[in-house]
Design an enzyme around this catalytic site. Sequence first.
Site, PDB file in Angstrom:
ATOM      1  N   ARG A   1       4.576 -24.120 -57.201  1.00 20.66           N
ATOM      2  CA  ARG A   1       3.967 -23.500 -56.016  1.00 20.66           C
ATOM      3  C   ARG A   1       4.048 -24.517 -54.881  1.00 20.66           C
ATOM      4  O   ARG A   1       4.449 -25.655 -55.080  1.00 20.66           O
ATOM      5  CB  ARG A   1       2.542 -22.979 -56.276  1.00 20.66           C
ATOM      6  CG  ARG A   1       1.680 -23.692 -57.270  1.00 20.66           C
ATOM      7  CD  ARG A   1       1.224 -25.061 -56.885  1.00 20.66           C
ATOM      8  NE  ARG A   1       0.686 -25.120 -55.549  1.00 20.66           N
ATOM      9  CZ  ARG A   1       0.616 -26.219 -54.832  1.00 20.66           C
ATOM     10  NH1 ARG A   1       1.046 -27.387 -55.316  1.00 20.66           N
ATOM     11  NH2 ARG A   1       0.132 -26.230 -53.611  1.00 20.66           N
ATOM     12  N   GLY A   2       3.649 -24.064 -53.693  1.00 23.63           N
ATOM     13  CA  GLY A   2       3.801 -24.925 -52.514  1.00 23.63           C
ATOM     14  C   GLY A   2       5.100 -24.533 -51.819  1.00 23.63           C
ATOM     15  O   GLY A   2       6.147 -24.397 -52.470  1.00 23.63           O
TER      16      GLY A   2
ATOM     17  N   ARG B   1       7.178 -14.184 -53.904  1.00 25.22           N
ATOM     18  CA  ARG B   1       5.964 -14.450 -53.127  1.00 25.22           C
ATOM     19  C   ARG B   1       6.271 -14.204 -51.634  1.00 25.22           C
ATOM     20  O   ARG B   1       7.321 -14.630 -51.154  1.00 25.22           O
ATOM     21  CB  ARG B   1       5.455 -15.895 -53.352  1.00 25.22           C
ATOM     22  CG  ARG B   1       5.022 -16.139 -54.799  1.00 25.22           C
ATOM     23  CD  ARG B   1       4.254 -17.428 -54.961  1.00 25.22           C
ATOM     24  NE  ARG B   1       2.926 -17.347 -54.369  1.00 25.22           N
ATOM     25  CZ  ARG B   1       2.125 -18.396 -54.202  1.00 25.22           C
ATOM     26  NH1 ARG B   1       2.545 -19.601 -54.553  1.00 25.22           N
ATOM     27  NH2 ARG B   1       0.933 -18.269 -53.667  1.00 25.22           N
TER      28      ARG B   1
ATOM     29  N   ASP C   1       2.471 -22.796 -44.778  1.00 25.76           N
ATOM     30  CA  ASP C   1       3.408 -21.901 -45.468  1.00 25.76           C
ATOM     31  C   ASP C   1       4.325 -21.181 -44.490  1.00 25.76           C
ATOM     32  O   ASP C   1       5.409 -20.746 -44.858  1.00 25.76           O
ATOM     33  CB  ASP C   1       2.637 -20.891 -46.320  1.00 25.76           C
ATOM     34  CG  ASP C   1       2.056 -21.594 -47.530  1.00 25.76           C
ATOM     35  OD1 ASP C   1       0.967 -22.187 -47.403  1.00 25.76           O
ATOM     36  OD2 ASP C   1       2.718 -21.602 -48.575  1.00 25.76           O
TER      37      ASP C   1
ATOM     38  N   LYS D   1      -3.063 -22.135 -47.099  1.00 26.13           N
ATOM     39  CA  LYS D   1      -3.988 -21.715 -48.159  1.00 26.13           C
ATOM     40  C   LYS D   1      -5.307 -21.198 -47.590  1.00 26.13           C
ATOM     41  O   LYS D   1      -5.872 -21.795 -46.663  1.00 26.13           O
ATOM     42  CB  LYS D   1      -4.211 -22.909 -49.092  1.00 26.13           C
ATOM     43  CG  LYS D   1      -5.136 -22.685 -50.268  1.00 26.13           C
ATOM     44  CD  LYS D   1      -4.759 -21.492 -51.115  1.00 26.13           C
ATOM     45  CE  LYS D   1      -3.315 -21.501 -51.561  1.00 26.13           C
ATOM     46  NZ  LYS D   1      -2.873 -20.201 -52.130  1.00 26.13           N
TER      47      LYS D   1
HETATM   48  O1  MRU Z   1      -0.450 -20.647 -53.259  1.00 23.38           O
HETATM   49  P1  MRU Z   1       0.172 -21.995 -53.128  1.00 23.38           P
HETATM   50  O2  MRU Z   1      -0.414 -23.015 -54.034  1.00 23.38           O
HETATM   51  O3  MRU Z   1       1.684 -21.927 -53.212  1.00 23.38           O
HETATM   52  O4  MRU Z   1      -0.176 -22.446 -51.649  1.00 23.38           O
HETATM   53  C1  MRU Z   1       0.254 -23.684 -51.185  1.00 23.38           C
HETATM   54  C2  MRU Z   1      -0.232 -24.031 -49.840  1.00 23.38           C
HETATM   55  O5  MRU Z   1      -0.915 -23.273 -49.177  1.00 23.38           O
HETATM   56  C3  MRU Z   1       0.240 -25.343 -49.278  1.00 23.38           C
HETATM   57  O6  MRU Z   1      -0.720 -25.907 -48.439  1.00 23.38           O
HETATM   58  C4  MRU Z   1       1.517 -25.083 -48.458  1.00 23.38           C
HETATM   59  O7  MRU Z   1       2.467 -24.401 -49.234  1.00 23.38           O
HETATM   60  C5  MRU Z   1       2.118 -26.326 -47.942  1.00 23.38           C
HETATM   61  S1  MRU Z   1       2.866 -27.248 -49.243  1.00 23.38           S
HETATM   62  C6  MRU Z   1       3.664 -28.582 -48.655  1.00 23.38           C
END
Ligand code: MRU
Length: 348
Positions: free
Chosen positions: A45-46, A88, A238, A249
């Site tokens: 994820r990320g 996603r 994101d 997030k």
């Molecule tokens: O749902 P996730 O864990 O994929 O969400 C991740 C985030 O919101 C991070 O802050 C974002 O992707 C930046 S990662 C460098």
Amino acid sequence: MILTLEWTPKGVNFIDQTKLPLEESYVLATNYEEVAEVIVTMVVRGAPAIGVSAAYGVALGAKDSKAKTIEEFAPEFEAICARLAGTRPTAVNLFWAIDRMKRLFAELLATKTPMSSVKERILTEAHAMYNEDIAACKTMGAFGGERMPDEGGVLTHCNAGALATCGYGTALGVIRSAVEQGKRIKVYADETRPFLQGARLTAWELMHDGIDTTVICDNMAASLMRAGKIQAVVVGADRIAANGDFANKIGTYNVAILAREHGIPFYVAAPCSTIDMKPPDGAAIPIEERSPVEVTHHGGKQLTPHGVGICNPAFDVTPARYLTAIFTERGTLEAPFNESLKKMAVAE
Ligand code: MRU
């Protein structure tokens, strides 16, 4: 070094982020369908990590294809891209990576490239995205590190670290760089309900690097700010819209409002692959709604009464007016963000 994902001759190896911090185990995705599955289930994820994972998914799909010519492979390629794009919706890095593969594919198709070279070129492109991501994190980290206080508390939300990228991290890259510059930083990591990326992942990876880290519940930030314990906030993103509004997030928006109220600078660190100039502002960014089970249960244990209503948006949008600056690999963007983003996009 923390290994988030890695191409191997047998497939793509992922550290299982659903098991951290209690168990350090790995999941091998041997075909593109399995890559799609690890993205959906958040083994990986990320935003940047998802993008590069999808690129490797395309490479696996090409590798496994029985097509004899690129023309024969074309519909299969489209289906692979569509499957990965459907995993996603919010992080634009996923679509950025797939679009980059599509542009490469169009070139290869136009020149009637033999299938063996198609497979090779797609994998080379995925490796390039992987390496570029690490380099981008290091560069934006250096820009951001300069803006961190020489000494003091830095709050972060979710995990925008090595685990969310191919290495080093975006927001956590800024913190790593500040520490490397000799700054005495104490990190406060929001636990980040419901998936606990802060409590589980940010805490794990910063402790791995020996960085002073304290986990707080999401509802503690305001009181710490009032007590003077937080000198800066840095988060990832994101998707950044053309005016600087950005999705990150769920809970990021709360932190941004609190930072403004307490006069604390609020920064975003993100690679250019996170910038999407198509939506004029944050209202057009699609927000993923995840399973209610992430809220009703934890560790297999039910927390809420049967049948209660649940909402679980995985991201929120923070308006650009709360942002102090955006750190990217091409430099630090300042307000007004519609202008600085446009200038950067034109210079591309
Ligand atoms: O749902 P996730 O864990 O994929 O969400 C991740 C985030 O919101 C991070 O802050 C974002 O992707 C930046 S990662 C460098």
